[in-house]
Scaffold this active site. Structure first.
Site, PDB file in Angstrom:
ATOM      1  N   GLU A   1      10.599  -9.996  -5.548  1.00 42.54           N
ATOM      2  CA  GLU A   1       9.980  -9.501  -6.775  1.00 42.54           C
ATOM      3  C   GLU A   1       9.119 -10.601  -7.390  1.00 42.54           C
ATOM      4  O   GLU A   1       9.603 -11.711  -7.625  1.00 42.54           O
ATOM      5  CB  GLU A   1      11.032  -9.080  -7.801  1.00 42.54           C
ATOM      6  CG  GLU A   1      11.789  -7.820  -7.461  1.00 42.54           C
ATOM      7  CD  GLU A   1      12.674  -7.365  -8.616  1.00 42.54           C
ATOM      8  OE1 GLU A   1      12.926  -6.153  -8.713  1.00 42.54           O
ATOM      9  OE2 GLU A   1      13.110  -8.206  -9.429  1.00 42.54           O
ATOM     10  N   CYS A   2       7.867 -10.303  -7.675  1.00 46.95           N
ATOM     11  CA  CYS A   2       6.951 -11.199  -8.376  1.00 46.95           C
ATOM     12  C   CYS A   2       6.919 -12.579  -7.701  1.00 46.95           C
ATOM     13  O   CYS A   2       6.364 -12.717  -6.621  1.00 46.95           O
ATOM     14  CB  CYS A   2       7.319 -11.292  -9.855  1.00 46.95           C
ATOM     15  SG  CYS A   2       5.958 -11.911 -10.887  1.00 46.95           S
ATOM     16  N   GLY A   3       7.536 -13.606  -8.294  1.00 46.91           N
ATOM     17  CA  GLY A   3       7.548 -14.913  -7.656  1.00 46.91           C
ATOM     18  C   GLY A   3       8.182 -14.881  -6.288  1.00 46.91           C
ATOM     19  O   GLY A   3       7.741 -15.580  -5.358  1.00 46.91           O
TER      20      GLY A   3
END
Length: 436
Positions: A327-329
Protein backbone atom coordinates in the site's frame (compact mmCIF):
# COMPACT_ATOMS: atom_id res chain seq x y z
CA UNK A 1 -22.09 5.34 31.34
CA UNK A 2 -19.34 7.33 29.62
CA UNK A 3 -19.06 11.02 28.83
CA UNK A 4 -18.65 11.57 25.06
CA UNK A 5 -17.05 14.61 23.45
CA UNK A 6 -15.74 15.54 19.99
CA UNK A 7 -12.63 17.72 19.70
CA UNK A 8 -12.71 19.82 16.54
CA UNK A 9 -11.69 23.19 15.09
CA UNK A 10 -12.35 25.54 12.17
CA UNK A 11 -9.29 24.22 10.30
CA UNK A 12 -6.22 21.99 10.42
CA UNK A 13 -3.11 22.83 12.48
CA UNK A 14 -5.02 24.66 15.21
CA UNK A 15 -4.12 22.31 18.08
CA UNK A 16 -6.74 19.53 18.11
CA UNK A 17 -4.26 16.71 18.66
CA UNK A 18 -2.34 18.51 21.39
CA UNK A 19 -5.54 19.36 23.28
CA UNK A 20 -6.90 15.82 22.86
CA UNK A 21 -3.70 14.29 24.23
CA UNK A 22 -3.51 16.78 27.09
CA UNK A 23 -7.13 16.26 28.17
CA UNK A 24 -6.79 12.49 27.88
CA UNK A 25 -3.59 12.36 29.96
CA UNK A 26 -4.87 14.85 32.56
CA UNK A 27 -8.05 12.84 33.12
CA UNK A 28 -6.07 9.58 33.21
CA UNK A 29 -3.83 11.14 35.86
CA UNK A 30 -6.93 11.94 37.91
CA UNK A 31 -7.98 8.27 37.84
CA UNK A 32 -10.48 8.32 34.96
CA UNK A 33 -10.48 5.75 32.16
CA UNK A 34 -10.22 7.55 28.82
CA UNK A 35 -10.88 6.11 25.37
CA UNK A 36 -9.92 8.02 22.22
CA UNK A 37 -10.96 7.76 18.57
CA UNK A 38 -9.90 9.55 15.41
CA UNK A 39 -12.51 10.80 12.96
CA UNK A 40 -11.33 10.41 9.39
CA UNK A 41 -8.49 8.66 7.57
CA UNK A 42 -5.49 9.41 9.77
CA UNK A 43 -3.21 6.49 10.64
CA UNK A 44 -0.77 8.58 12.74
CA UNK A 45 -2.90 10.17 15.49
CA UNK A 46 -4.27 6.90 16.99
CA UNK A 47 -0.74 5.97 18.11
CA UNK A 48 -0.51 9.28 20.00
CA UNK A 49 -3.89 8.57 21.61
CA UNK A 50 -2.63 5.18 22.77
CA UNK A 51 0.50 6.80 24.21
CA UNK A 52 -1.66 9.24 26.17
CA UNK A 53 -4.22 6.76 27.53
CA UNK A 54 -2.68 3.30 27.43
CA UNK A 55 -5.68 2.14 25.37
CA UNK A 56 -5.74 1.39 21.64
CA UNK A 57 -7.44 4.03 19.50
CA UNK A 58 -9.08 3.43 16.12
CA UNK A 59 -10.45 5.48 13.23
CA UNK A 60 -14.13 6.05 12.55
CA UNK A 61 -15.00 7.29 9.07
CA UNK A 62 -18.44 8.24 7.75
CA UNK A 63 -17.40 8.12 4.08
CA UNK A 64 -15.85 4.65 4.14
CA UNK A 65 -17.70 2.89 6.97
CA UNK A 66 -21.36 2.09 7.59
CA UNK A 67 -23.11 2.93 10.84
CA UNK A 68 -22.85 -0.63 12.09
CA UNK A 69 -19.08 -0.60 11.69
CA UNK A 70 -18.78 2.77 13.42
CA UNK A 71 -21.00 1.58 16.28
CA UNK A 72 -18.91 -1.58 16.58
CA UNK A 73 -15.66 0.37 16.80
CA UNK A 74 -16.98 2.97 19.22
CA UNK A 75 -18.38 0.30 21.52
CA UNK A 76 -14.86 -0.25 22.89
CA UNK A 77 -15.56 2.83 24.99
CA UNK A 78 -18.20 0.97 27.00
CA UNK A 79 -15.97 0.61 30.06
CA UNK A 80 -14.46 4.11 29.86
CA UNK A 81 -15.37 7.17 31.92
CA UNK A 82 -14.58 9.62 29.13
CA UNK A 83 -14.61 9.05 25.37
CA UNK A 84 -12.92 11.60 23.08
CA UNK A 85 -13.23 11.64 19.30
CA UNK A 86 -10.57 13.83 17.71
CA UNK A 87 -11.66 15.36 14.43
CA UNK A 88 -9.70 15.98 11.25
CA UNK A 89 -9.41 19.25 9.29
CA UNK A 90 -12.28 21.63 10.06
CA UNK A 91 -15.52 20.57 11.74
CA UNK A 92 -17.61 20.40 8.55
CA UNK A 93 -14.84 19.58 6.09
CA UNK A 94 -15.50 16.48 4.02
CA UNK A 95 -15.87 15.58 0.37
CA UNK A 96 -18.47 16.88 -2.06
CA UNK A 97 -20.23 13.55 -2.61
CA UNK A 98 -21.72 11.50 0.21
CA UNK A 99 -20.12 8.13 0.90
CA UNK A 100 -21.51 5.20 2.90
CA UNK A 101 -23.18 7.31 5.59
CA UNK A 102 -21.62 10.76 5.26
CA UNK A 103 -18.96 12.93 3.66
CA UNK A 104 -16.13 12.04 6.05
CA UNK A 105 -16.63 15.22 8.06
CA UNK A 106 -16.10 15.27 11.83
CA UNK A 107 -19.60 16.75 12.11
CA UNK A 108 -21.05 13.46 10.80
CA UNK A 109 -19.58 11.58 13.76
CA UNK A 110 -20.70 14.25 16.24
CA UNK A 111 -24.27 14.09 14.95
CA UNK A 112 -24.33 10.30 14.64
CA UNK A 113 -23.15 9.80 18.23
CA UNK A 114 -24.99 12.87 19.56
CA UNK A 115 -21.82 14.14 21.23
CA UNK A 116 -21.22 17.87 21.70
CA UNK A 117 -18.22 19.51 20.06
CA UNK A 118 -15.39 21.19 21.94
CA UNK A 119 -13.88 23.72 19.53
CA UNK A 120 -10.22 24.65 19.53
CA UNK A 121 -9.96 28.23 18.25
CA UNK A 122 -6.66 29.89 17.34
CA UNK A 123 -7.39 33.64 17.36
CA UNK A 124 -3.97 34.65 16.06
CA UNK A 125 -4.31 37.82 14.01
CA UNK A 126 -7.88 38.45 15.13
CA UNK A 127 -9.99 39.13 18.19
CA UNK A 128 -13.80 39.45 18.07
CA UNK A 129 -13.85 37.77 14.67
CA UNK A 130 -13.00 34.52 16.46
CA UNK A 131 -16.44 34.69 18.09
CA UNK A 132 -18.11 35.14 14.71
CA UNK A 133 -16.33 32.02 13.45
CA UNK A 134 -17.36 30.01 16.51
CA UNK A 135 -20.96 31.22 16.24
CA UNK A 136 -21.05 30.30 12.57
CA UNK A 137 -19.83 26.79 13.33
CA UNK A 138 -22.40 26.48 16.13
CA UNK A 139 -25.30 27.45 13.86
CA UNK A 140 -24.26 25.86 10.58
CA UNK A 141 -25.84 22.42 11.06
CA UNK A 142 -28.79 21.92 13.42
CA UNK A 143 -27.85 18.36 14.42
CA UNK A 144 -24.39 19.35 15.68
CA UNK A 145 -24.17 20.80 19.21
CA UNK A 146 -21.40 23.04 20.48
CA UNK A 147 -20.14 22.45 24.03
CA UNK A 148 -17.81 25.43 24.12
CA UNK A 149 -14.40 26.70 23.15
CA UNK A 150 -10.77 26.43 24.23
CA UNK A 151 -8.62 29.25 22.87
CA UNK A 152 -5.13 28.33 21.72
CA UNK A 153 -2.04 30.51 21.18
CA UNK A 154 -3.48 33.70 22.66
CA UNK A 155 -0.98 36.55 22.38
CA UNK A 156 -1.56 38.37 25.68
CA UNK A 157 -4.03 38.83 28.57
CA UNK A 158 -5.59 41.76 26.68
CA UNK A 159 -6.00 39.63 23.56
CA UNK A 160 -7.61 36.86 25.60
CA UNK A 161 -10.01 39.31 27.27
CA UNK A 162 -11.20 40.69 23.93
CA UNK A 163 -11.88 37.24 22.51
CA UNK A 164 -13.48 35.93 25.70
CA UNK A 165 -15.89 38.86 25.91
CA UNK A 166 -16.97 38.42 22.30
CA UNK A 167 -17.55 34.69 22.75
CA UNK A 168 -19.52 35.17 25.97
CA UNK A 169 -21.63 37.87 24.27
CA UNK A 170 -22.40 35.28 21.57
CA UNK A 171 -23.52 32.81 24.23
CA UNK A 172 -20.53 30.49 23.77
CA UNK A 173 -18.77 29.04 26.82
CA UNK A 174 -15.01 29.53 27.09
CA UNK A 175 -13.36 26.72 29.05
CA UNK A 176 -9.87 28.16 28.95
CA UNK A 177 -7.19 29.99 27.01
CA UNK A 178 -3.71 28.64 26.23
CA UNK A 179 -0.78 31.02 25.74
CA UNK A 180 1.84 30.05 23.21
CA UNK A 181 3.99 27.27 24.66
CA UNK A 182 6.69 25.79 22.41
CA UNK A 183 7.39 22.92 24.79
CA UNK A 184 4.16 21.15 23.77
CA UNK A 185 4.53 21.52 20.00
CA UNK A 186 4.47 18.20 18.16
CA UNK A 187 7.09 17.91 15.37
CA UNK A 188 5.80 17.53 11.81
CA UNK A 189 6.93 16.28 8.41
CA UNK A 190 5.37 16.12 4.94
CA UNK A 191 2.62 13.58 5.73
CA UNK A 192 1.69 14.98 9.17
CA UNK A 193 3.08 14.56 12.64
CA UNK A 194 6.31 12.68 13.22
CA UNK A 195 5.05 9.31 14.42
CA UNK A 196 4.71 8.65 18.14
CA UNK A 197 6.95 5.58 17.97
CA UNK A 198 9.77 7.73 16.54
CA UNK A 199 9.69 10.18 19.47
CA UNK A 200 11.56 8.85 22.50
CA UNK A 201 10.31 11.74 24.66
CA UNK A 202 6.65 11.52 23.66
CA UNK A 203 5.55 10.57 27.20
CA UNK A 204 7.23 13.63 28.70
CA UNK A 205 5.76 15.89 26.01
CA UNK A 206 2.23 14.61 26.71
CA UNK A 207 2.79 15.02 30.45
CA UNK A 208 3.87 18.63 29.92
CA UNK A 209 0.85 19.27 27.68
CA UNK A 210 -1.45 17.81 30.35
CA UNK A 211 0.13 19.97 33.05
CA UNK A 212 -0.09 23.09 30.90
CA UNK A 213 -3.71 22.50 29.84
CA UNK A 214 -4.79 21.68 33.41
CA UNK A 215 -3.30 25.01 34.49
CA UNK A 216 -5.23 27.02 31.88
CA UNK A 217 -8.43 25.04 31.20
CA UNK A 218 -11.33 24.21 33.52
CA UNK A 219 -11.22 20.42 33.13
CA UNK A 220 -14.27 19.87 35.32
CA UNK A 221 -16.35 22.25 33.21
CA UNK A 222 -15.23 20.51 30.02
CA UNK A 223 -16.19 17.14 31.50
CA UNK A 224 -19.62 18.44 32.55
CA UNK A 225 -20.22 19.63 28.98
CA UNK A 226 -19.79 16.11 27.57
CA UNK A 227 -22.80 13.97 26.71
CA UNK A 228 -23.77 11.03 28.86
CA UNK A 229 -23.45 8.14 26.48
CA UNK A 230 -24.06 4.44 26.42
CA UNK A 231 -23.19 2.60 23.18
CA UNK A 232 -25.91 0.76 21.32
CA UNK A 233 -25.34 -2.87 20.28
CA UNK A 234 -23.58 -2.95 16.92
CA UNK A 235 -25.32 -4.72 14.07
CA UNK A 236 -22.08 -5.49 12.27
CA UNK A 237 -18.32 -5.43 12.63
CA UNK A 238 -15.61 -4.13 10.32
CA UNK A 239 -16.05 -4.97 6.62
CA UNK A 240 -12.53 -6.30 6.08
CA UNK A 241 -11.39 -9.79 5.11
CA UNK A 242 -7.90 -10.88 6.22
CA UNK A 243 -5.48 -11.27 3.28
CA UNK A 244 -4.44 -14.67 4.63
CA UNK A 245 -4.37 -16.94 7.67
CA UNK A 246 -0.72 -16.16 8.47
CA UNK A 247 0.31 -12.63 7.52
CA UNK A 248 3.89 -11.35 7.38
CA UNK A 249 3.58 -7.61 8.04
CA UNK A 250 6.41 -5.15 7.35
CA UNK A 251 6.65 -2.93 10.41
CA UNK A 252 9.25 -0.24 11.16
CA UNK A 253 9.79 3.51 10.64
CA UNK A 254 9.47 3.12 6.85
CA UNK A 255 6.41 0.82 6.94
CA UNK A 256 4.05 1.91 9.68
CA UNK A 257 0.89 3.37 8.16
CA UNK A 258 -1.61 0.72 9.20
CA UNK A 259 -5.11 1.48 10.41
CA UNK A 260 -5.46 -0.15 13.84
CA UNK A 261 -8.98 -1.35 13.03
CA UNK A 262 -7.58 -3.33 10.09
CA UNK A 263 -5.17 -5.30 12.23
CA UNK A 264 -7.86 -5.88 14.86
CA UNK A 265 -10.28 -7.12 12.20
CA UNK A 266 -7.69 -9.51 10.79
CA UNK A 267 -6.98 -10.95 14.23
CA UNK A 268 -10.69 -11.13 15.09
CA UNK A 269 -11.20 -13.25 11.98
CA UNK A 270 -8.53 -15.66 13.19
CA UNK A 271 -5.50 -14.44 11.28
CA UNK A 272 -2.02 -14.57 12.80
CA UNK A 273 0.34 -11.63 12.20
CA UNK A 274 4.12 -11.78 12.33
CA UNK A 275 6.12 -8.59 11.82
CA UNK A 276 9.48 -8.02 10.18
CA UNK A 277 11.65 -4.96 9.58
CA UNK A 278 12.92 -4.21 6.07
CA UNK A 279 15.10 -1.46 7.57
CA UNK A 280 16.80 -4.10 9.74
CA UNK A 281 17.36 -6.15 6.56
CA UNK A 282 14.79 -8.78 7.56
CA UNK A 283 12.67 -10.75 5.10
CA UNK A 284 9.10 -11.98 5.62
CA UNK A 285 8.42 -15.07 7.70
CA UNK A 286 8.79 -18.00 5.27
CA UNK A 287 5.96 -19.76 7.09
CA UNK A 288 3.43 -17.00 6.27
CA UNK A 289 0.71 -17.31 3.63
CA UNK A 290 0.87 -13.69 2.49
CA UNK A 291 3.13 -10.64 2.88
CA UNK A 292 1.74 -7.14 3.40
CA UNK A 293 3.84 -3.97 3.04
CA UNK A 294 1.98 -0.95 4.42
CA UNK A 295 2.78 2.67 3.68
CA UNK A 296 5.11 4.88 5.63
CA UNK A 297 8.23 6.80 4.71
CA UNK A 298 10.30 4.65 2.31
CA UNK A 299 11.20 7.83 0.41
CA UNK A 300 13.22 8.91 3.48
CA UNK A 301 14.91 5.50 3.72
CA UNK A 302 15.30 4.60 0.05
CA UNK A 303 19.09 4.22 0.17
CA UNK A 304 18.95 1.87 3.11
CA UNK A 305 16.15 -0.20 1.59
CA UNK A 306 18.08 -0.49 -1.67
CA UNK A 307 21.17 -1.65 0.22
CA UNK A 308 19.38 -4.30 2.29
CA UNK A 309 19.99 -7.36 0.12
CA UNK A 310 18.54 -9.93 2.53
CA UNK A 311 15.22 -8.09 2.67
CA UNK A 312 15.01 -7.73 -1.10
CA UNK A 313 16.01 -11.31 -1.88
CA UNK A 314 13.78 -12.68 0.88
CA UNK A 315 10.77 -10.78 -0.47
CA UNK A 316 11.47 -11.90 -4.02
CA UNK A 317 11.74 -15.53 -2.92
CA UNK A 318 8.49 -15.23 -0.98
CA UNK A 319 6.69 -13.75 -4.00
CA UNK A 320 7.62 -16.71 -6.19
CA UNK A 321 4.98 -18.84 -4.46
CA UNK A 322 2.80 -16.57 -2.32
CA UNK A 323 1.01 -13.22 -2.65
CA UNK A 324 2.67 -9.93 -1.70
CA UNK A 325 0.69 -6.69 -1.47
CA UNK A 326 1.91 -3.14 -0.93
CA UNK A 327 0.00 0.00 0.00
CA UNK A 328 1.32 3.45 -0.99
CA UNK A 329 4.93 3.41 0.29
CA UNK A 330 4.82 -0.38 0.27
CA UNK A 331 3.63 -0.26 -3.34
CA UNK A 332 6.58 2.00 -4.20
CA UNK A 333 9.03 -0.48 -2.66
CA UNK A 334 7.52 -3.32 -4.70
CA UNK A 335 8.39 -1.29 -7.80
CA UNK A 336 11.54 -1.09 -9.90
CA UNK A 337 12.99 2.16 -8.55
CA UNK A 338 12.35 5.11 -6.26
CA UNK A 339 13.97 8.51 -6.78
CA UNK A 340 14.45 10.37 -3.50
CA UNK A 341 14.15 14.09 -2.73
CA UNK A 342 17.78 14.68 -3.80
CA UNK A 343 17.14 13.18 -7.22
CA UNK A 344 19.06 9.96 -6.49
CA UNK A 345 17.52 6.85 -8.08
CA UNK A 346 17.44 3.77 -5.83
CA UNK A 347 16.68 0.26 -7.01
CA UNK A 348 13.72 -1.30 -5.20
CA UNK A 349 12.56 -4.93 -5.16
CA UNK A 350 11.43 -5.10 -8.80
CA UNK A 351 8.35 -7.22 -8.14
CA UNK A 352 6.36 -4.63 -10.09
CA UNK A 353 7.38 -2.29 -12.89
CA UNK A 354 6.27 0.83 -10.98
CA UNK A 355 8.81 3.64 -10.85
CA UNK A 356 8.21 6.68 -8.65
CA UNK A 357 9.92 9.96 -7.80
CA UNK A 358 9.84 11.97 -4.59
CA UNK A 359 12.02 14.60 -6.27
CA UNK A 360 9.07 15.51 -8.50
CA UNK A 361 6.69 16.23 -5.66
CA UNK A 362 2.96 16.57 -6.20
CA UNK A 363 0.35 16.04 -3.51
CA UNK A 364 -2.19 13.27 -4.07
CA UNK A 365 -4.92 13.42 -1.44
CA UNK A 366 -8.43 12.10 -1.09
CA UNK A 367 -10.83 9.22 -0.66
CA UNK A 368 -10.73 6.40 -3.20
CA UNK A 369 -13.31 3.86 -4.36
CA UNK A 370 -11.71 0.98 -6.24
CA UNK A 371 -13.39 -1.83 -8.15
CA UNK A 372 -10.89 -4.64 -8.49
CA UNK A 373 -10.23 -5.85 -12.04
CA UNK A 374 -8.14 -8.70 -10.63
CA UNK A 375 -7.89 -10.36 -7.21
CA UNK A 376 -5.66 -9.06 -4.44
CA UNK A 377 -5.01 -10.71 -1.07
CA UNK A 378 -8.31 -10.98 0.81
CA UNK A 379 -10.48 -9.70 -2.03
CA UNK A 380 -11.77 -11.13 -5.30
CA UNK A 381 -12.09 -9.45 -8.67
CA UNK A 382 -15.16 -7.20 -8.68
CA UNK A 383 -14.86 -6.26 -4.99
CA UNK A 384 -15.44 -2.58 -4.22
CA UNK A 385 -12.89 -1.23 -1.76
CA UNK A 386 -12.97 2.10 0.03
CA UNK A 387 -9.73 3.75 1.02
CA UNK A 388 -7.73 6.96 1.19
CA UNK A 389 -4.67 8.20 -0.68
CA UNK A 390 -2.12 10.70 0.65
CA UNK A 391 1.38 10.99 -0.76
CA UNK A 392 3.68 13.37 -2.64
CA UNK A 393 5.38 10.94 -4.98
CA UNK A 394 4.94 11.07 -8.76
CA UNK A 395 4.51 8.02 -10.97
CA UNK A 396 7.21 7.87 -13.64
CA UNK A 397 6.10 4.46 -14.97
CA UNK A 398 3.24 2.10 -14.13
CA UNK A 399 3.55 -0.55 -16.88
CA UNK A 400 1.90 -3.59 -15.28
CA UNK A 401 -1.68 -4.79 -15.55
CA UNK A 402 -3.98 -2.34 -13.71
CA UNK A 403 -5.31 -3.80 -10.49
CA UNK A 404 -8.50 -1.75 -10.31
CA UNK A 405 -10.63 1.01 -11.72
CA UNK A 406 -10.14 3.73 -9.12
CA UNK A 407 -12.35 6.78 -8.60
CA UNK A 408 -12.09 9.75 -6.31
CA UNK A 409 -14.96 10.67 -3.98
CA UNK A 410 -16.80 12.50 -6.79
CA UNK A 411 -16.64 9.57 -9.20
CA UNK A 412 -13.79 10.88 -11.36
CA UNK A 413 -11.49 8.11 -12.64
CA UNK A 414 -7.88 8.61 -11.51
CA UNK A 415 -4.58 7.38 -12.95
CA UNK A 416 -3.36 5.60 -9.80
CA UNK A 417 -4.94 2.26 -10.69
CA UNK A 418 -2.60 0.03 -8.74
CA UNK A 419 -0.74 -2.83 -10.42
CA UNK A 420 -0.56 -6.60 -10.63
CA UNK A 421 2.27 -8.84 -11.82
CA UNK A 422 2.46 -12.49 -10.88
CA UNK A 423 1.95 -12.85 -7.13
CA UNK A 424 2.55 -9.11 -6.47
CA UNK A 425 -0.14 -6.45 -6.20
CA UNK A 426 -0.09 -2.87 -5.02
CA UNK A 427 -2.22 0.25 -4.62
CA UNK A 428 -1.58 3.87 -3.73
CA UNK A 429 -4.66 3.97 -1.50
CA UNK A 430 -4.80 2.62 2.05
CA UNK A 431 -7.71 0.21 2.47
CA UNK A 432 -10.32 1.20 5.08
CA UNK A 433 -13.33 -1.04 4.36
CA UNK A 434 -15.03 -3.12 1.70
CA UNK A 435 -18.49 -2.34 0.33
CA UNK A 436 -20.76 -5.27 1.08
Amino acid sequence: MAAGLVISAPASSVGKTTLTLALARAWCNSGLRVQCFKSGPDYIDPAFHAAATGRASVNVDSWAMNRGTISHLVSRGTDADVVLAEGSMGLFDGVAARGVCGTGATADIAEMLDWPVLLVIDPSGQAQTAAAIAAGLRDYRPGVRLAGVVLNRVASPRHEALVRRALLDAGIAVFGALPRHAEISLPKRHLGLVQAEEQAEIGKLIDEAARFVAEHVDLDAVLRSAATWSPQPAASGVNVTPPGQRIALARDAAFSFVYPHMLEAWRAAGAEISTFSPLADEGPDPGADVCWLPGGYPELQAGKIAANARFRSGLRAFAETRPVHGECGGYMVLGTALTDADGIRHEMTGLLGLETSFAKRRMHLGYRLAELAAPMPGHQAGARLRGHEFHYSTILAQPDTPLAVVQDATGVIIAETGSRRGQATGTFFHLIAEDR
